[in-house]
Design a protein around this motif. Structure first.
Motif, mmCIF file in Angstrom:
data_model
loop_
_atom_site.group_PDB
_atom_site.id
_atom_site.type_symbol
_atom_site.label_atom_id
_atom_site.label_comp_id
_atom_site.label_asym_id
_atom_site.label_seq_id
_atom_site.Cartn_x
_atom_site.Cartn_y
_atom_site.Cartn_z
ATOM 1 N N ARG A 1 0.820 -1.219 0.000
ATOM 2 C CA ARG A 1 0.000 0.000 0.000
ATOM 3 C C ARG A 1 0.844 1.256 0.000
ATOM 4 N NH1 ARG A 1 -3.539 -0.776 5.039
ATOM 5 N NH2 ARG A 1 -1.650 -1.821 5.690
ATOM 6 N N VAL A 2 2.151 1.086 0.124
ATOM 7 C CA VAL A 2 3.067 2.222 0.082
ATOM 8 C C VAL A 2 3.789 2.169 -1.255
ATOM 9 C CG1 VAL A 2 5.100 3.286 1.115
ATOM 10 C CG2 VAL A 2 3.368 2.214 2.576
ATOM 11 N N PHE A 3 3.723 3.261 -1.990
ATOM 12 C CA PHE A 3 4.319 3.310 -3.313
ATOM 13 C C PHE A 3 5.523 4.234 -3.268
ATOM 14 C CE2 PHE A 3 -0.252 2.598 -3.653
ATOM 15 C CZ PHE A 3 -0.228 1.325 -4.194
ATOM 16 N N PRO A 4 6.709 3.695 -3.578
ATOM 17 C CA PRO A 4 7.928 4.495 -3.448
ATOM 18 C C PRO A 4 7.963 5.646 -4.434
ATOM 19 C CG PRO A 4 8.388 2.410 -4.555
ATOM 20 C CD PRO A 4 6.957 2.349 -4.090
ATOM 21 N N SER A 5 8.650 6.694 -4.037
ATOM 22 C CA SER A 5 8.828 7.850 -4.913
ATOM 23 C C SER A 5 9.810 7.504 -6.027
ATOM 24 C CB SER A 5 9.365 9.041 -4.123
ATOM 25 O OG SER A 5 8.460 9.399 -3.112
ATOM 26 N N CYS A 6 9.612 8.146 -7.134
ATOM 27 C CA CYS A 6 10.502 7.992 -8.280
ATOM 28 C C CYS A 6 11.768 8.803 -8.020
ATOM 29 C CB CYS A 6 9.777 8.473 -9.531
ATOM 30 S SG CYS A 6 10.718 8.300 -11.039
ATOM 31 N N THR A 7 12.943 8.149 -8.048
ATOM 32 C CA THR A 7 14.219 8.828 -7.817
ATOM 33 C C THR A 7 15.186 8.470 -8.943
ATOM 34 O OG1 THR A 7 15.187 7.019 -6.539
ATOM 35 C CG2 THR A 7 13.870 8.640 -5.310
ATOM 36 N N SER A 8 16.344 9.091 -8.960
ATOM 37 C CA SER A 8 17.341 8.759 -9.983
ATOM 38 C C SER A 8 17.869 7.345 -9.797
ATOM 39 C CB SER A 8 18.494 9.761 -9.952
ATOM 40 O OG SER A 8 19.087 9.781 -8.666
ATOM 41 N N ASN A 9 17.919 6.869 -8.558
ATOM 42 C CA ASN A 9 18.376 5.501 -8.295
ATOM 43 C C ASN A 9 17.284 4.470 -8.555
ATOM 44 O OD1 ASN A 9 20.906 6.374 -7.537
ATOM 45 N ND2 ASN A 9 20.380 6.484 -5.371
ATOM 46 N N GLU B 1 7.975 4.855 -11.280
ATOM 47 C CA GLU B 1 6.843 5.324 -10.481
ATOM 48 C C GLU B 1 5.746 4.268 -10.550
ATOM 49 O OE1 GLU B 1 3.775 9.112 -10.224
ATOM 50 O OE2 GLU B 1 5.531 9.208 -11.515
ATOM 51 N N VAL B 2 5.232 3.866 -9.397
ATOM 52 C CA VAL B 2 4.245 2.785 -9.331
ATOM 53 C C VAL B 2 3.000 3.264 -8.600
ATOM 54 C CG1 VAL B 2 3.806 0.429 -8.518
ATOM 55 C CG2 VAL B 2 6.107 1.096 -9.158
ATOM 56 N N HIS B 3 1.865 2.843 -9.105
ATOM 57 C CA HIS B 3 0.629 3.022 -8.367
ATOM 58 C C HIS B 3 -0.274 1.838 -8.660
ATOM 59 C CE1 HIS B 3 -2.476 4.949 -6.073
ATOM 60 N NE2 HIS B 3 -3.325 4.648 -7.032
ATOM 61 N N ALA B 4 -0.933 1.349 -7.634
ATOM 62 C CA ALA B 4 -1.855 0.216 -7.796
ATOM 63 C C ALA B 4 -3.092 0.479 -6.960
ATOM 64 C CB ALA B 4 -1.187 -1.085 -7.361
ATOM 65 N N PHE B 5 -4.193 -0.077 -7.399
ATOM 66 C CA PHE B 5 -5.472 0.120 -6.715
ATOM 67 C C PHE B 5 -6.299 -1.146 -6.873
ATOM 68 C CE2 PHE B 5 -9.972 1.363 -6.940
ATOM 69 C CZ PHE B 5 -10.115 1.950 -5.692
ATOM 70 N N MET B 6 -6.921 -1.580 -5.788
ATOM 71 C CA MET B 6 -7.798 -2.744 -5.851
ATOM 72 C C MET B 6 -9.060 -2.458 -5.056
ATOM 73 S SD MET B 6 -7.160 -6.754 -5.065
ATOM 74 C CE MET B 6 -7.206 -6.637 -3.293
ATOM 75 N N GLU B 7 -10.190 -2.711 -5.675
ATOM 76 C CA GLU B 7 -11.493 -2.532 -5.032
ATOM 77 C C GLU B 7 -12.316 -3.791 -5.267
ATOM 78 O OE1 GLU B 7 -14.305 -1.083 -2.735
ATOM 79 O OE2 GLU B 7 -12.544 0.120 -3.185
ATOM 80 N N PRO B 8 -12.429 -4.675 -4.247
ATOM 81 C CA PRO B 8 -13.256 -5.877 -4.418
ATOM 82 C C PRO B 8 -14.708 -5.495 -4.676
ATOM 83 C CG PRO B 8 -11.895 -6.047 -2.446
ATOM 84 C CD PRO B 8 -11.785 -4.629 -2.944
ATOM 85 N N ALA B 9 -15.342 -6.210 -5.602
ATOM 86 C CA ALA B 9 -16.721 -5.879 -5.988
ATOM 87 C C ALA B 9 -17.694 -6.220 -4.862
ATOM 88 C CB ALA B 9 -17.101 -6.618 -7.260
#
Length: 198
Positions: free
Chosen positions: A22-30, A34-42
């Protein structure tokens, strides 16, 4: 007021969501991804899954999957699949970077999931290994909906290739690895079939 069943369902959903990052790391030079994910069970707890991690300083692994069925058994199969991908990736890395491909990882996970699978569950899975220096994305698609590539120049395309069998359907199946090159600013959009059905 919520009924007991609704309360139990909400607790199961929280447990399922708690198994996923649930924690998405920041985009850095190293770490330039950039990642984002989302899940919503119906309605019910299901077996959708996603994960992402750096295998090495320049090799980024990500996956999106969907377990057949609903309920607690699907959620447990989901957690098992996610753990097996991480373990298989680590083992293939120790054997040697040249032999680690998404196809080899998928084949290893497939063999483990196939064993003692009395409920005959299976999981569709898109598994990618991105070389952050070259932009080469090596991937295996085990029965999952084809992802979209969102090009920085504004074009949208679908990844090519016919998906292989889902995991846990046939033991010792040989998966294929595909490759596409991403440019800076490009994105990959991967969904489960729930989005398509909606």
């Amino acid at each position: 007021s919520l009924t007991r069943l609704e309360k139990e369902l909400n607790a199961a959903r929280k447990l399922q969501l708690g198994m996923l990052p649930r924690v998405f790391p920041s985009c850095t030079s190293n770490q330039p991804v950039e990642v984002h994910a989302f899940m919503e069970p119906a309605r019910e707890v299901g077996g959708d899954l996603y994960d992402f991690f750096y295998v090495t300083d320049q090799l980024f692994c990500f996956l999106v999957g969907d377990v057949s069925g609903k309920g607690a058994s699907a959620a447990m199969f989901m957690a098992r699949t996610r753990s097996l991908v991480r373990m298989a990736t680590t083992l293939w890395q120790q054997i040697g970077a040249l032999s680690m491909t998404p196809a080899n990882i998928a084949a290893s996970v497939n063999c483990e999931l196939f064993q003692n699978n009395d409920d005959r569950m299976f999981v569709t899975l898109f598994l990618g290994l991105l070389d952050t220096r070259s932009g080469e994305l090596f991937f295996t698609n085990a029965g999952h909906p084809l992802p979209l590539i969102l090009r920085a120049v504004g074009e949208i395309g679908r990844m090519n290739g016919k998906p292989d069998l889902p995991l846990a359907v046939r033991n010792k199946f040989e998966y294929r690895t595909g490759m596409v090159t991403l440019q800076p600013g490009d994105g990959v959009f991967v969904v489960s079939d729930g989005v398509l059905e909606a």
